[in-house]
Design an enzyme around this catalytic site. Sequence first.
Site, PDB file in Angstrom:
ATOM      1  N   HIS A   1       5.591  -0.235 -10.837  1.00 21.95           N
ATOM      2  CA  HIS A   1       5.008  -0.903  -9.671  1.00 21.95           C
ATOM      3  C   HIS A   1       6.116  -1.229  -8.668  1.00 21.95           C
ATOM      4  CE1 HIS A   1       2.654  -3.784  -7.291  1.00 21.95           C
ATOM      5  NE2 HIS A   1       1.610  -3.144  -7.784  1.00 21.95           N
ATOM      6  N   HIS A   2       5.821  -1.008  -7.390  1.00 19.14           N
ATOM      7  CA  HIS A   2       6.841  -1.159  -6.350  1.00 19.14           C
ATOM      8  C   HIS A   2       7.326  -2.597  -6.217  1.00 19.14           C
ATOM      9  CE1 HIS A   2       9.297   0.113  -3.113  1.00 19.14           C
ATOM     10  NE2 HIS A   2       8.563   1.118  -2.726  1.00 19.14           N
ATOM     11  N   SER A   3       6.562  -3.568  -6.717  1.00 18.47           N
ATOM     12  CA  SER A   3       7.008  -4.957  -6.622  1.00 18.47           C
ATOM     13  C   SER A   3       8.225  -5.223  -7.492  1.00 18.47           C
ATOM     14  CB  SER A   3       5.867  -5.909  -7.021  1.00 18.47           C
ATOM     15  OG  SER A   3       5.476  -5.702  -8.368  1.00 18.47           O
TER      16      SER A   3
ATOM     17  N   VAL B   1       1.285  -0.287  -4.275  1.00 20.30           N
ATOM     18  CA  VAL B   1       2.097   0.923  -4.357  1.00 20.30           C
ATOM     19  C   VAL B   1       2.740   1.055  -5.734  1.00 20.30           C
ATOM     20  CG1 VAL B   1       3.979   2.225  -3.309  1.00 20.30           C
ATOM     21  CG2 VAL B   1       2.566   0.725  -1.886  1.00 20.30           C
TER      22      VAL B   1
ATOM     23  N   GLY C   1      10.909  -3.519  -7.416  1.00 23.70           N
ATOM     24  CA  GLY C   1      12.110  -3.236  -6.632  1.00 23.70           C
ATOM     25  C   GLY C   1      11.864  -2.098  -5.666  1.00 23.70           C
TER      26      GLY C   1
END
Length: 532
Positions: free
Chosen positions: A165-167, A49, A169
Amino acid sequence: MEDVIRRRKKGVIKPVKINRGIMEIEGERVEDEPLSPSSAMFHKPNFNVHILAIMGCKTHVDLQLCKEKAPLTLLKHPRFSSIVVGDPSKGEELKWVRTEVDLDKHIIVPEIDTNKIESPEKYVEDYMYNLSKTTLDKSRPLWDIHVLHLPLSEDVKALGIFRIHHSLGDGSSLMSLLLALTRQTSNPEALPTIPLQKIHENDDNNDDNDTRKINFMGLIWRWILAFWWMVQLSWNTLMDVFMFLATALFLKDDNTLLKGGGPNSPRRVVYKIVSLDDMKLVKNAISGTINDVALGITQAGLTRYLCRKFENDAKNCEDGARSRKAKRPPKHIRLRSVLLINIRPSGGIEALADLMEKDAEAKWGNSLGYVLLPFNIGWRDDPLDYIREAKRTVDRKKLSLEALYTFFIADIVQKLFGKKMANAISDRINAHTTIAFSNLVGPMEEISFYGHPLAFLAPSSYGQPCPVMVNFQSYTNKMTIVLAVDEQAVPDPHQLCEDIADSLKLVKDAVIAKGLSKDHVATNGLESRKEQ
């Protein structure tokens, strides 16, 4: 084995030496940090995501100024100056490793010939659609900024598109971080002001001599209410956890028209700006929140959209009786959204601003629990019923520990059965639901990003399995409705966006027609500080 990064460019952080999991940053030794399980989840091939946050700028973007300010602010955040190393397929753990940042590779400015563009809005849509076909390069920190010098209106002269990138946060944390980079346009030294939660004031106007007396019966009633609150909390949590497990095993959303091609399908992002004051008018009429109104008009808009689709399908039916039945969708449609709730929230805008300006510490991280939010689809004679139903749904979810328990369930499954089983549960939850929904609170006054005044904010994402993503983002007296859809599920996203906006108008007209607004008019100073 030692890898020394030698490139030294103006406007970037100092080189980083990596040696056996220990880094040296400007003389300080910092150990590599493993990704949390929730952050690692976003690196799965079918859940990769990326967040897109659009900022409409009222002026052209000064690129040199941005490159000068970024190392002093954004790049001080560890996530924005780190790469992800490790290969899970080889049994390696994913870790954050600090590295050198080359801003020329992160700030992208496409060449645009405005004379050849018939529709600037369509160009932006297509640009983001093509962007959603790509992923961020893992050899660099997982973010970039695309600057489009393309006038959309008299107020919008350029766009800044953050891709993160959703990683790095969750949505609320990242929005807080971006707002920490901004300042009030009217006061360049002041951080944005975010609406506070409602303060429940005591209407006790008695004299000081009138002491509060709690008699025996009053104490009994308090104990009864506390006991009933605990019963409700326990029951709601039990039922929500049961539904979570059932969804992971077998319970699917109904097979409506809102089904798409998959998580890696490109997304069409469209948005529409409506009046936040109109939403406040409705909110006050039902004594609810802005979130209740956002969920309610989304339910109403989805109903209008699906009914139109059913009616169009009915026109193609030869059987008249069958055609009449097909004009409306079934009364009870199971249509749900997955909300990823960070149970370890960030410290807020002030803490993040201190992190970037004073090298202070701030809470950060992805520790996500699941909340399944049902959507009530179907015609209502009174448009306000959509909002009332949404309020009941949200109020019930507030009285549940669903997010906390689902986080612990996922954590226990991972520890006992490994990451593959935990990932399988996550995949089934996402595959068995249809919509992703969020409502983010924005600043109450106009803000500037690195000196560039902003006209609107519009966050969204792509890479999620859900074919329809609905975001609400407030900014000053505006609310932006943002859709990111798989066109196989929603071939006409502008129509769905219009249906949601039109639903707000219908609900507002219903409030005025019923005379519900006359007793709820508040001053701007008081109203602006109420909960959204």
